[in-house]
Each structure stands twice: as C-alpha cells, then as structure tokens.
Design a protein around this motif. Structure first.
Motif, PDB file in Angstrom:
ATOM      1  N   ARG A   1       8.794  -6.055  10.263  1.00  0.00           N
ATOM      2  CA  ARG A   1       8.780  -4.592  10.367  1.00  0.00           C
ATOM      3  C   ARG A   1       8.735  -3.968   8.985  1.00  0.00           C
ATOM      4  NH1 ARG A   1      13.802  -3.280  13.985  1.00  0.00           N
ATOM      5  NH2 ARG A   1      14.750  -4.619  12.432  1.00  0.00           N
ATOM      6  N   VAL A   2       7.879  -2.971   8.838  1.00  0.00           N
ATOM      7  CA  VAL A   2       7.726  -2.264   7.573  1.00  0.00           C
ATOM      8  C   VAL A   2       8.484  -0.942   7.686  1.00  0.00           C
ATOM      9  CG1 VAL A   2       6.105  -1.268   5.922  1.00  0.00           C
ATOM     10  CG2 VAL A   2       5.453  -3.307   7.235  1.00  0.00           C
ATOM     11  N   PHE A   3       9.425  -0.749   6.784  1.00  0.00           N
ATOM     12  CA  PHE A   3      10.250   0.449   6.777  1.00  0.00           C
ATOM     13  C   PHE A   3       9.962   1.284   5.540  1.00  0.00           C
ATOM     14  CE2 PHE A   3      12.739  -2.513   9.342  1.00  0.00           C
ATOM     15  CZ  PHE A   3      13.082  -1.717  10.413  1.00  0.00           C
ATOM     16  N   VAL A   4      10.175   2.593   5.667  1.00  0.00           N
ATOM     17  CA  VAL A   4      10.055   3.533   4.558  1.00  0.00           C
ATOM     18  C   VAL A   4      11.371   4.281   4.449  1.00  0.00           C
ATOM     19  CG1 VAL A   4       8.846   5.558   3.668  1.00  0.00           C
ATOM     20  CG2 VAL A   4       7.568   3.794   4.897  1.00  0.00           C
ATOM     21  N   ARG A   5      11.930   4.315   3.227  1.00  0.00           N
ATOM     22  CA  ARG A   5      13.165   5.053   2.954  1.00  0.00           C
ATOM     23  C   ARG A   5      12.821   6.372   2.294  1.00  0.00           C
ATOM     24  NH1 ARG A   5      15.988  -0.108   1.438  1.00  0.00           N
ATOM     25  NH2 ARG A   5      14.463  -0.195  -0.216  1.00  0.00           N
ATOM     26  N   HIS A   6      13.555   7.398   2.674  1.00  0.00           N
ATOM     27  CA  HIS A   6      13.393   8.716   2.036  1.00  0.00           C
ATOM     28  C   HIS A   6      14.770   9.343   1.869  1.00  0.00           C
ATOM     29  CE1 HIS A   6      11.908  12.633   0.967  1.00  0.00           C
ATOM     30  NE2 HIS A   6      12.689  13.153   1.879  1.00  0.00           N
ATOM     31  N   THR A   7      15.034   9.822   0.686  1.00  0.00           N
ATOM     32  CA  THR A   7      16.262  10.566   0.423  1.00  0.00           C
ATOM     33  C   THR A   7      15.876  11.952  -0.054  1.00  0.00           C
ATOM     34  OG1 THR A   7      17.391   8.537  -0.205  1.00  0.00           O
ATOM     35  CG2 THR A   7      18.397  10.599  -0.911  1.00  0.00           C
ATOM     36  N   GLY A   8      16.434  12.948   0.585  1.00  0.00           N
ATOM     37  CA  GLY A   8      16.127  14.311   0.191  1.00  0.00           C
ATOM     38  C   GLY A   8      16.486  15.284   1.286  1.00  0.00           C
ATOM     39  N   THR A   9      15.814  16.414   1.273  1.00  0.00           N
ATOM     40  CA  THR A   9      16.049  17.427   2.291  1.00  0.00           C
ATOM     41  C   THR A   9      15.144  17.154   3.487  1.00  0.00           C
ATOM     42  OG1 THR A   9      14.362  18.928   1.454  1.00  0.00           O
ATOM     43  CG2 THR A   9      16.565  19.132   0.500  1.00  0.00           C
TER      44      THR A   9
ATOM     45  N   LYS B   1       0.836  -1.209   0.000  1.00  0.00           N
ATOM     46  CA  LYS B   1       0.000   0.000   0.000  1.00  0.00           C
ATOM     47  C   LYS B   1       0.867   1.255   0.000  1.00  0.00           C
ATOM     48  CE  LYS B   1      -4.178  -1.587   2.295  1.00  0.00           C
ATOM     49  NZ  LYS B   1      -5.067  -1.418   3.440  1.00  0.00           N
ATOM     50  N   LEU B   2       1.931   1.224   0.806  1.00  0.00           N
ATOM     51  CA  LEU B   2       2.839   2.368   0.850  1.00  0.00           C
ATOM     52  C   LEU B   2       3.531   2.566  -0.496  1.00  0.00           C
ATOM     53  CD1 LEU B   2       4.424   1.846   4.378  1.00  0.00           C
ATOM     54  CD2 LEU B   2       2.653   3.488   3.738  1.00  0.00           C
ATOM     55  N   ILE B   3       3.949   1.460  -1.097  1.00  0.00           N
ATOM     56  CA  ILE B   3       4.614   1.522  -2.403  1.00  0.00           C
ATOM     57  C   ILE B   3       3.658   2.099  -3.447  1.00  0.00           C
ATOM     58  CG2 ILE B   3       5.545   0.106  -4.293  1.00  0.00           C
ATOM     59  CD1 ILE B   3       6.708  -1.732  -2.040  1.00  0.00           C
ATOM     60  N   SER B   4       2.394   1.664  -3.425  1.00  0.00           N
ATOM     61  CA  SER B   4       1.428   2.179  -4.399  1.00  0.00           C
ATOM     62  C   SER B   4       1.122   3.658  -4.168  1.00  0.00           C
ATOM     63  CB  SER B   4       0.137   1.353  -4.374  1.00  0.00           C
ATOM     64  OG  SER B   4      -0.574   1.556  -3.172  1.00  0.00           O
ATOM     65  N   SER B   5       1.430   4.153  -2.963  1.00  0.00           N
ATOM     66  CA  SER B   5       1.269   5.584  -2.668  1.00  0.00           C
ATOM     67  C   SER B   5       2.511   6.385  -3.036  1.00  0.00           C
ATOM     68  CB  SER B   5       0.974   5.782  -1.183  1.00  0.00           C
ATOM     69  OG  SER B   5      -0.252   5.210  -0.844  1.00  0.00           O
ATOM     70  N   GLY B   6       3.526   5.699  -3.580  1.00  0.00           N
ATOM     71  CA  GLY B   6       4.730   6.391  -4.022  1.00  0.00           C
ATOM     72  C   GLY B   6       5.865   6.397  -3.019  1.00  0.00           C
ATOM     73  N   LEU B   7       5.732   5.622  -1.933  1.00  0.00           N
ATOM     74  CA  LEU B   7       6.788   5.574  -0.923  1.00  0.00           C
ATOM     75  C   LEU B   7       7.689   4.365  -1.146  1.00  0.00           C
ATOM     76  CD1 LEU B   7       4.621   6.477   2.181  1.00  0.00           C
ATOM     77  CD2 LEU B   7       6.180   7.973   0.943  1.00  0.00           C
TER      78      LEU B   7
END
Length: 67
Positions: free
Chosen positions: A57-65, A35-41
């Motif tokens: 465990r479900v993790f979300v990666r973010h690269t940016g500011t 679901k997170l992936i389909s939301s663009g995460l």
C-alpha cells in the motif's frame, strides 16, 4: 494591557495519512511512491496481508491545515 489579535492566531495543524494506491508487486508500489515523492509529496510503502496475498500500500502523509 495585552490584547489578543485573532488575525495573528495560528490555525490548528492536522496530520493526515491517505492511502493513494495498492499493488500486488513491491517494485510497482515503490515506483509509484517515488513518483509521488518527486512531485513533492511525503509518500511511503507499507506491506500488509489479505488472506494469502501480500499487498503493498502506498500512503501519503500531509501535515497542515484542512485547506
């Protein structure tokens, strides 16, 4: 002579990893990650032991500011 323009300087890039959820069942964890992936995460599942139980465990990666 070259003059630096502060407005053109790129902001530093950061790499964050957040734990979004934890499940006792791999299918539920993967479903939530999907679901997170389909939301663009950028999301993934990682298994880990706590005592005798395995948690997914479900993790979300973010690269940016930071913004």
């Amino acid at each position: 002579m070259e003059i630096d323009n502060p407005a053109e300087v790129n902001e530093p890039q950061y790499s964050y990893v957040y734990q979004a959820a934890s499940f006792g069942d791999t299918a539920r964890a993967q479903g939530f990650a999907n679901k997170l992936i389909s939301s663009g995460l950028d999301s993934y599942v990682e298994a880990g032991k706590s005592g005798t139980r395995t948690w997914y465990r479900v993790f979300v990666r973010h690269t940016g500011t930071p913004d």
